[in-house]
Design a protein around this motif. Structure first.
Motif, PDB file in Angstrom:
ATOM      1  N   ILE A   1       0.977  -1.540  -0.105  1.00 49.92           N
ATOM      2  CA  ILE A   1       0.155  -0.042  -0.261  1.00 49.92           C
ATOM      3  C   ILE A   1       1.232   1.242   0.064  1.00 49.92           C
ATOM      4  N   ALA A   2       0.590   2.149  -1.674  1.00 50.79           N
ATOM      5  CA  ALA A   2       1.578   3.331  -1.111  1.00 50.79           C
ATOM      6  C   ALA A   2       1.336   4.590  -1.190  1.00 50.79           C
ATOM      7  N   VAL A   3       1.089   5.013  -0.472  1.00 49.04           N
ATOM      8  CA  VAL A   3       0.034   6.910   0.266  1.00 49.04           C
ATOM      9  C   VAL A   3       0.516   7.603   0.006  1.00 49.04           C
ATOM     10  N   PHE A   4       0.200   8.232  -1.452  1.00 47.37           N
ATOM     11  CA  PHE A   4       0.921   9.515  -1.393  1.00 47.37           C
ATOM     12  C   PHE A   4      -0.170  10.456  -0.703  1.00 47.37           C
ATOM     13  N   TRP A   5       1.102  11.592  -0.302  1.00 45.53           N
ATOM     14  CA  TRP A   5       0.436  12.651   0.815  1.00 45.53           C
ATOM     15  C   TRP A   5       1.132  13.788   1.275  1.00 45.53           C
ATOM     16  N   SER A   6       0.731  14.727   2.165  1.00 43.49           N
ATOM     17  CA  SER A   6       1.919  15.797   1.840  1.00 43.49           C
ATOM     18  C   SER A   6       1.313  16.045   3.854  1.00 43.49           C
ATOM     19  N   ALA A   7       3.064  16.459   4.316  1.00 40.63           N
ATOM     20  CA  ALA A   7       2.798  17.236   5.129  1.00 40.63           C
ATOM     21  C   ALA A   7       1.853  18.190   5.994  1.00 40.63           C
ATOM     22  N   GLN A   8       1.382  19.412   4.778  1.00 38.89           N
ATOM     23  CA  GLN A   8       1.179  20.254   4.753  1.00 38.89           C
ATOM     24  C   GLN A   8      -0.382  20.163   5.343  1.00 38.89           C
ATOM     25  N   GLU A   9      -0.654  18.625   4.904  1.00 33.35           N
ATOM     26  CA  GLU A   9      -2.327  18.184   4.610  1.00 33.35           C
ATOM     27  C   GLU A   9      -2.652  18.417   6.312  1.00 33.35           C
TER      28      GLU A   9
ATOM     29  N   ASP B   1       5.794  11.771   0.339  1.00 37.21           N
ATOM     30  CA  ASP B   1       4.955  12.947   0.901  1.00 37.21           C
ATOM     31  C   ASP B   1       5.341  13.840  -0.503  1.00 37.21           C
ATOM     32  N   VAL B   2       4.273  14.222  -1.151  1.00 41.53           N
ATOM     33  CA  VAL B   2       4.958  14.076  -2.518  1.00 41.53           C
ATOM     34  C   VAL B   2       5.526  15.676  -2.694  1.00 41.53           C
ATOM     35  N   ALA B   3       6.710  15.784  -1.637  1.00 40.60           N
ATOM     36  CA  ALA B   3       7.165  17.056  -1.963  1.00 40.60           C
ATOM     37  C   ALA B   3       9.319  16.324  -2.135  1.00 40.60           C
ATOM     38  N   ASP B   4       9.274  15.077  -2.113  1.00 42.49           N
ATOM     39  CA  ASP B   4      10.290  13.817  -2.256  1.00 42.49           C
ATOM     40  C   ASP B   4      10.250  13.736  -3.477  1.00 42.49           C
TER      41      ASP B   4
ATOM     42  N   PRO C   1       8.441  13.365  -6.360  1.00 45.53           N
ATOM     43  CA  PRO C   1       7.601  14.175  -8.007  1.00 45.53           C
ATOM     44  C   PRO C   1       7.597  13.601  -9.138  1.00 45.53           C
ATOM     45  N   GLN C   2       8.525  12.580  -9.000  1.00 49.23           N
ATOM     46  CA  GLN C   2       8.615  11.829 -10.430  1.00 49.23           C
ATOM     47  C   GLN C   2       7.526  10.909 -10.617  1.00 49.23           C
ATOM     48  N   GLU C   3       7.145  10.241  -9.180  1.00 54.36           N
ATOM     49  CA  GLU C   3       6.037   9.614  -8.637  1.00 54.36           C
ATOM     50  C   GLU C   3       4.805  10.070  -8.975  1.00 54.36           C
ATOM     51  N   GLN C   4       4.608  10.793  -8.126  1.00 54.23           N
ATOM     52  CA  GLN C   4       3.659  11.460  -8.547  1.00 54.23           C
ATOM     53  C   GLN C   4       3.336  11.987  -9.769  1.00 54.23           C
ATOM     54  N   ALA C   5       4.371  12.073 -10.356  1.00 57.23           N
ATOM     55  CA  ALA C   5       3.705  12.238 -11.942  1.00 57.23           C
ATOM     56  C   ALA C   5       3.543  11.616 -13.035  1.00 57.23           C
ATOM     57  N   ARG C   6       4.285   9.945 -11.843  1.00 60.06           N
ATOM     58  CA  ARG C   6       4.085   8.961 -13.098  1.00 60.06           C
ATOM     59  C   ARG C   6       2.761   8.166 -12.834  1.00 60.06           C
ATOM     60  N   TYR C   7       2.270   8.188 -11.626  1.00 56.99           N
ATOM     61  CA  TYR C   7       0.852   7.962 -11.215  1.00 56.99           C
ATOM     62  C   TYR C   7      -0.437   8.648 -11.105  1.00 56.99           C
ATOM     63  N   ASN C   8       0.267   9.409 -11.193  1.00 61.27           N
ATOM     64  CA  ASN C   8      -1.560  10.984 -12.056  1.00 61.27           C
ATOM     65  C   ASN C   8      -2.086  10.689 -10.964  1.00 61.27           C
ATOM     66  N   ILE C   9      -1.134  11.538  -9.655  1.00 62.34           N
ATOM     67  CA  ILE C   9      -1.548  12.242  -8.383  1.00 62.34           C
ATOM     68  C   ILE C   9      -2.472  12.951  -8.352  1.00 62.34           C
ATOM     69  N   LYS C  10      -3.497  13.040  -8.670  1.00 58.62           N
ATOM     70  CA  LYS C  10      -4.072  14.292  -8.475  1.00 58.62           C
ATOM     71  C   LYS C  10      -4.759  15.130  -6.835  1.00 58.62           C
ATOM     72  N   ASN C  11      -5.181  14.454  -6.239  1.00 61.77           N
ATOM     73  CA  ASN C  11      -6.084  14.519  -4.542  1.00 61.77           C
ATOM     74  C   ASN C  11      -5.346  13.806  -4.009  1.00 61.77           C
ATOM     75  N   LEU C  12      -5.018  13.912  -2.541  1.00 63.89           N
ATOM     76  CA  LEU C  12      -4.270  13.906  -1.491  1.00 63.89           C
ATOM     77  C   LEU C  12      -5.436  13.554  -0.404  1.00 63.89           C
ATOM     78  N   PRO C  13      -5.457  12.490   0.648  1.00 66.75           N
ATOM     79  CA  PRO C  13      -4.157  11.282   0.373  1.00 66.75           C
ATOM     80  C   PRO C  13      -4.835  10.187  -1.350  1.00 66.75           C
ATOM     81  N   GLU C  14      -3.700   9.587  -1.499  1.00 66.84           N
ATOM     82  CA  GLU C  14      -4.470   9.384  -2.640  1.00 66.84           C
ATOM     83  C   GLU C  14      -3.522   7.382  -2.050  1.00 66.84           C
ATOM     84  N   PHE C  15      -4.290   6.640  -2.263  1.00 68.37           N
ATOM     85  CA  PHE C  15      -4.397   5.691  -1.849  1.00 68.37           C
ATOM     86  C   PHE C  15      -3.413   4.173  -2.788  1.00 68.37           C
ATOM     87  N   LEU C  16      -2.201   4.088  -3.142  1.00 63.49           N
ATOM     88  CA  LEU C  16      -2.382   2.933  -4.684  1.00 63.49           C
ATOM     89  C   LEU C  16      -1.609   1.348  -3.731  1.00 63.49           C
TER      90      LEU C  16
END
Length: 131
Positions: A28-36, A63-66, A68-83
């Motif tokens: 389970i990979a979770v894209f998130w932001s420390a700012q949320e 963390d999307v700040a760390d 950005p390539q994987e965020q773009a690769r998986y088209n992450i637009k909403n946070l958090p996003e569970f893959l």
């Protein structure tokens, strides 16, 4: 480096391949932001999940700040996003913070998933909504 953790691990663009795509366990990979605002709630849920499913699944946080390539690769637009990955293949994804019961349901789905191809187009997609 071991692939078996009882806590969520932080992953970035440089460690994603090893910790997610090459992992011997479902991930389970979770894209998130420390700012949320929901970061504390999410962190507690991920720690509990990693502990409860240690040696069965791997929980990673990006963390999307760390990452950005994987965020773009998986088209992450909403946070958090569970893959949800199985054998290196993305099998499902969902946005928002799930209830504990909903997350358990998704974990059961992940554990019985048998990847058929390396294509992202066929993955299951849902929105958890807000809890």
């Amino acid at each position: 480096m071991s692939h078996y953790y009882s806590v969520p691990i932080d992953v970035d663009d440089t460690s994603f391949e090893f910790e997610v795509l090459a992992a011997p366990l479902p991930v389970i990979a979770v894209f998130w932001s420390a700012q949320e605002d929901s970061q504390q709630q999410l962190d507690a849920m991920l720690k509990e999940t990693a502990r409860d499913y240690a040696n069965v699944i791997q929980v990673v946080k990006l963390d999307v700040a760390d990452a950005p390539q994987e965020q773009a690769r998986y088209n992450i637009k909403n946070l958090p996003e569970f893959l949800f990955f199985h054998e290196g293949e993305l099998v499902a994804r969902a946005s928002g913070i799930p209830s504990a019961g909903t997350l358990r349901t998704w974990i059961k789905y992940l554990l019985r998933s048998k990847p058929k191809s390396k294509k992202l187009a066929a993955c299951r997609r849902e929105n958890f909504g807000s809890s």
